[in-house]
Design a protein around this motif. Structure first.
Motif, PDB file in Angstrom:
ATOM      1  N   GLN A 177       3.419  -3.868   3.090  1.00  0.00           N
ATOM      2  CA  GLN A 177       3.494  -4.270   1.878  1.00  0.00           C
ATOM      3  C   GLN A 177       3.017  -5.947   2.446  1.00  0.00           C
ATOM      4  N   VAL A 178       3.363  -6.283   3.535  1.00  0.00           N
ATOM      5  CA  VAL A 178       3.431  -7.325   4.303  1.00  0.00           C
ATOM      6  C   VAL A 178       1.997  -8.605   3.806  1.00  0.00           C
ATOM      7  N   TYR A 179       0.606  -7.058   4.393  1.00  0.00           N
ATOM      8  CA  TYR A 179      -0.803  -7.623   4.310  1.00  0.00           C
ATOM      9  C   TYR A 179      -1.057  -7.954   2.441  1.00  0.00           C
ATOM     10  N   ARG A 180      -2.250  -9.012   2.742  1.00  0.00           N
ATOM     11  CA  ARG A 180      -2.563  -9.222   1.001  1.00  0.00           C
ATOM     12  C   ARG A 180      -4.024  -7.983   1.177  1.00  0.00           C
ATOM     13  N   PHE A 181      -4.267  -8.207  -0.063  1.00  0.00           N
ATOM     14  CA  PHE A 181      -5.341  -7.706  -0.090  1.00  0.00           C
ATOM     15  C   PHE A 181      -5.052  -6.141  -0.378  1.00  0.00           C
ATOM     16  N   MET A 182      -3.763  -5.653  -0.194  1.00  0.00           N
ATOM     17  CA  MET A 182      -3.264  -4.029  -0.075  1.00  0.00           C
ATOM     18  C   MET A 182      -2.726  -3.811  -1.051  1.00  0.00           C
TER      19      MET A 182
ATOM     20  N   THR B 207      -0.888   0.290  -0.953  1.00  0.00           N
ATOM     21  CA  THR B 207       0.957   0.352  -0.215  1.00  0.00           C
ATOM     22  C   THR B 207       2.098   0.090  -1.002  1.00  0.00           C
ATOM     23  N   ALA B 208       2.001   0.553  -2.259  1.00  0.00           N
ATOM     24  CA  ALA B 208       2.804   0.760  -3.633  1.00  0.00           C
ATOM     25  C   ALA B 208       3.477  -0.606  -3.282  1.00  0.00           C
ATOM     26  N   LYS B 209       2.667  -1.786  -3.059  1.00  0.00           N
ATOM     27  CA  LYS B 209       3.508  -2.666  -3.957  1.00  0.00           C
ATOM     28  C   LYS B 209       4.053  -3.240  -4.998  1.00  0.00           C
ATOM     29  N   PRO B 210       5.298  -3.974  -4.953  1.00  0.00           N
ATOM     30  CA  PRO B 210       5.544  -4.039  -6.690  1.00  0.00           C
ATOM     31  C   PRO B 210       3.805  -4.831  -6.961  1.00  0.00           C
ATOM     32  N   GLY B 211       4.037  -4.289  -9.098  1.00  0.00           N
ATOM     33  CA  GLY B 211       2.374  -4.595  -9.579  1.00  0.00           C
ATOM     34  C   GLY B 211       3.987  -6.404  -9.919  1.00  0.00           C
ATOM     35  N   ALA B 212       2.531  -6.828 -10.860  1.00  0.00           N
ATOM     36  CA  ALA B 212       2.611  -8.439 -11.167  1.00  0.00           C
ATOM     37  C   ALA B 212       4.133  -8.723 -12.307  1.00  0.00           C
ATOM     38  N   GLU B 213       4.138  -7.325 -13.123  1.00  0.00           N
ATOM     39  CA  GLU B 213       4.934  -6.941 -14.033  1.00  0.00           C
ATOM     40  C   GLU B 213       6.177  -7.278 -12.998  1.00  0.00           C
ATOM     41  N   GLU B 214       6.736  -5.925 -12.111  1.00  0.00           N
ATOM     42  CA  GLU B 214       7.924  -6.341 -11.809  1.00  0.00           C
ATOM     43  C   GLU B 214       7.838  -7.564 -10.330  1.00  0.00           C
ATOM     44  N   ARG B 215       6.824  -8.634 -10.074  1.00  0.00           N
ATOM     45  CA  ARG B 215       7.116  -9.713  -9.629  1.00  0.00           C
ATOM     46  C   ARG B 215       7.462 -10.467 -10.051  1.00  0.00           C
ATOM     47  N   SER B 216       7.541 -10.445 -11.531  1.00  0.00           N
ATOM     48  CA  SER B 216       8.047 -11.816 -12.646  1.00  0.00           C
ATOM     49  C   SER B 216       8.712 -11.679 -13.031  1.00  0.00           C
ATOM     50  N   LEU B 217       9.503 -10.716 -13.070  1.00  0.00           N
ATOM     51  CA  LEU B 217      10.779  -9.966 -12.905  1.00  0.00           C
ATOM     52  C   LEU B 217      11.896 -10.775 -12.500  1.00  0.00           C
ATOM     53  N   VAL B 218      11.148 -11.239 -10.777  1.00  0.00           N
ATOM     54  CA  VAL B 218      12.350 -10.672  -9.860  1.00  0.00           C
ATOM     55  C   VAL B 218      11.789 -11.410  -8.750  1.00  0.00           C
ATOM     56  N   LEU B 219      11.656 -12.671  -7.985  1.00  0.00           N
ATOM     57  CA  LEU B 219      11.269 -13.303  -7.174  1.00  0.00           C
ATOM     58  C   LEU B 219      10.847 -12.129  -5.828  1.00  0.00           C
ATOM     59  N   HIS B 220      10.111 -12.067  -5.163  1.00  0.00           N
ATOM     60  CA  HIS B 220       9.533 -10.613  -4.284  1.00  0.00           C
ATOM     61  C   HIS B 220       9.098 -11.681  -2.720  1.00  0.00           C
ATOM     62  N   HIS B 221      10.373 -11.745  -1.796  1.00  0.00           N
ATOM     63  CA  HIS B 221       9.722 -12.359  -0.377  1.00  0.00           C
ATOM     64  C   HIS B 221       8.697 -12.035   0.501  1.00  0.00           C
ATOM     65  N   LEU B 222       8.157 -11.774   0.997  1.00  0.00           N
ATOM     66  CA  LEU B 222       7.150 -10.979   2.040  1.00  0.00           C
ATOM     67  C   LEU B 222       6.548 -10.565   1.821  1.00  0.00           C
ATOM     68  N   LEU B 223       6.057 -10.120   0.969  1.00  0.00           N
ATOM     69  CA  LEU B 223       4.778 -10.061   0.304  1.00  0.00           C
ATOM     70  C   LEU B 223       3.566 -10.334   0.142  1.00  0.00           C
ATOM     71  N   ASP B 224       2.664  -9.863   0.998  1.00  0.00           N
ATOM     72  CA  ASP B 224       1.038 -10.861   1.473  1.00  0.00           C
ATOM     73  C   ASP B 224       1.427 -12.187   2.148  1.00  0.00           C
ATOM     74  N   VAL B 225       2.043 -11.692   3.533  1.00  0.00           N
ATOM     75  CA  VAL B 225       1.881 -13.196   4.037  1.00  0.00           C
ATOM     76  C   VAL B 225       1.076 -13.295   5.183  1.00  0.00           C
ATOM     77  N   VAL B 226       0.071 -11.990   5.140  1.00  0.00           N
ATOM     78  CA  VAL B 226      -0.474 -11.899   6.373  1.00  0.00           C
ATOM     79  C   VAL B 226      -1.745 -11.173   5.735  1.00  0.00           C
TER      80      VAL B 226
END
Length: 406
Positions: free
Chosen positions: A136-141, A145-164
RNA sequence: GGAGAGGUUCCCGAGUGGCCAAAGGGAGCAGACUGUAAAUCUGUUGGCGAAGCCUUCGGAGGUUCGAACCCUCCCCUCUCCA
């Protein structure tokens, strides 16, 4: 619910009986799980005192000197801070170790419901989430990767997602370099980070640091690959056995990845990997952690995987992979060889039908889930909880945190 | 109805008288894991056990010191001819 929100969360808030649309198990799928016996997951419950994550590790010096009595090299920072000894050796300002605020580690096999539970937990604790999933650290995936979606990310700040980007090198050391400062910063504001993910090694490295051996060296690696082609892996393993007997004995001759890595370290530094590891031994505690492992019955996990993969396809997983390829991220990049992406890419190349690809993804995902359970079973500090029993988990975490405050 | 091919341990598939609880592959299960970790690798797979014993190669009989392998009958599957 947003479309990108994965099934993972559905199970947490709704009875398992409520199937997502299109959740039928396709009959074509070969190798459907054969669960002979009723696997009852172990619930070790509360760990004993010695194994308790919050029990101070009495014997471990914060930064042990090595056998020669010199402080080991943390990029010249001299071990003053309990910095992770990694390639970049970012000196971390605080010395968390046994005194600082803890972190909460939330692990579990793919698809148990970590993502959704983490969001709930983070909101209750009024804190933020740090990803511990190696993909989940990779962008565009996102979908695969079942990355947390926009809704979850809007509820809680997520770190280390989409970093490379998918073509950038990334590894456990880099993960530590990126995650540790986030933890420290959160601790600085009195927050207890919730670290969620299924990558055991990343969690281990985050709490115990990583062996200060050298990072991978492309030139040496290339040379090794060349020699492997000429002489064969067996010859390289023989060399390892001669040069670093402990590693040679420990690493199986077929384990190409580890044989190459061990030789790489030796050639680069002249020091053996085993020597370096012996000094490290995961002995220090970087961050104390409340370690929670979410489980469900084997049947349940497998069924959720089944549904989740179908959902990924429905959400456009194939398109996502095609998009990555179009962007120029080739099929041989590390993340493109990961679970799901590899099989979809093969399908796009015309090597398999979509049905076949889906079938393989499900099978590989089941195996992955099994490996995750094996990994975390080996760490007695993780307390296993039925993922459906959120209240017990929350109670347990509260208890640990309260103990800490007191 | 006639001719032929075949039914093997969870699946596929080798085995054609003793060295066969039965090759190989798949799936499953278990394990390892310190800079690729959604990766990489290992072990194991009829039952019980220390040797060893017990049950197994479609079914039932038979031949033989001995049969998954040979013979007879039966059941089932597939192909071809009517």
């Amino acid at each position: 619910m947003g479309q990108t929100i994965l099934l993972e969360q559905a199970g947490l808030c709704t009875p398992p009986a409520l199937q997502p649309p299109g959740g039928l198990v396709p009959s074509f799928c070969c190798g459907a799980p054969r669960t002979r016996r009723n696997h009852s997951p172990a619930f070790p419950g509360v760990a004993d005192d010695t194994a308790s994550p919050l029990a101070p590790s009495k014997t471990v010096p914060r930064c042990a000197p090595d056998s020669q009595g010199r402080a080991h090299s943390c990029g010249g920072s001299g071990c003053k801070p309990a910095a992770p000894c990694s390639s970049t050796a970012v000196p971390h300002p605080s010395v968390p170790g046994e005194a600082g605020l803890p972190i909460v580690l939330l692990a579990g096999p793919t698809g148990v419901g970590k993502t959704a539970f983490a969001v709930r937990l983070a909101r209750l604790l009024e804190t933020e989430i740090i990803n511990a999933d190696s993909m989940q650290v990779y962008r565009f995936m996102d979908i695969g990767t079942a990355k947390p979606g926009a809704e979850e990310r809007s509820l809680v700040l997520h770190h280390l997602l989409d970093v490379v980007n998918p073509d950038e090198p990334f590894d456990a050391a880099r993960y530590l370099d990126l995650a540790a400062p986030v933890i420290e910063s959160l601790h600085g504001s009195g927050k207890i980070p919730v670290v969620v993910g299924g990558t055991g090694l990343y969690m281990k490295v985050l709490t115990r640091g990583i062996c200060p051996a050298v990072p991978g060296d492309p030139a040496i690696r290339e040379q090794l690959l060349c020699e492997e082609r000429e002489k064969g892996l067996a010859a390289l393993h023989a060399e390892l056995l001669a040069v670093d007997p402990p590693s040679g004995q420990r690493i199986h001759p077929n384990d190409r990845q580890r044989v190459l890595r061990a030789l790489e370290v030796f050639r680069h530094t002249g020091e053996t990997l085993s020597g370096s590891q012996d000094r490290h031994r995961f002995a220090r505690t970087l961050f104390r952690a409340v370690k929670i492992f979410l489980v469900r019955s084997r049947e349940d996990v497998y069924q959720r995987i089944e549904r989740r993969v179908d959902a990924m396809i429905a959400q456009g997983f194939v398109k996502e992979v095609a998009g990555l390829l179009e962007m120029g991220y080739g099929p041989n990049l590390r993340p493109m060889l990961s679970l799901g992406y590899k099989q979809i890419a093969a399908h796009l190349r015309g090597e398999t039908s979509l049905d076949e690809a889906v079938c393989r993804i499900k099978r590989e995902t089941r195996r992955y889930a099994k490996r995750q359970m094996t990994w975390f079973r080996a760490d007695p500090e993780f307390q296993w909880f039925d993922a459906a029993d959120e209240e017990s988990i929350l109670a347990r975490i509260r208890e640990e945190l309260a103990k800490h405050k007191g």
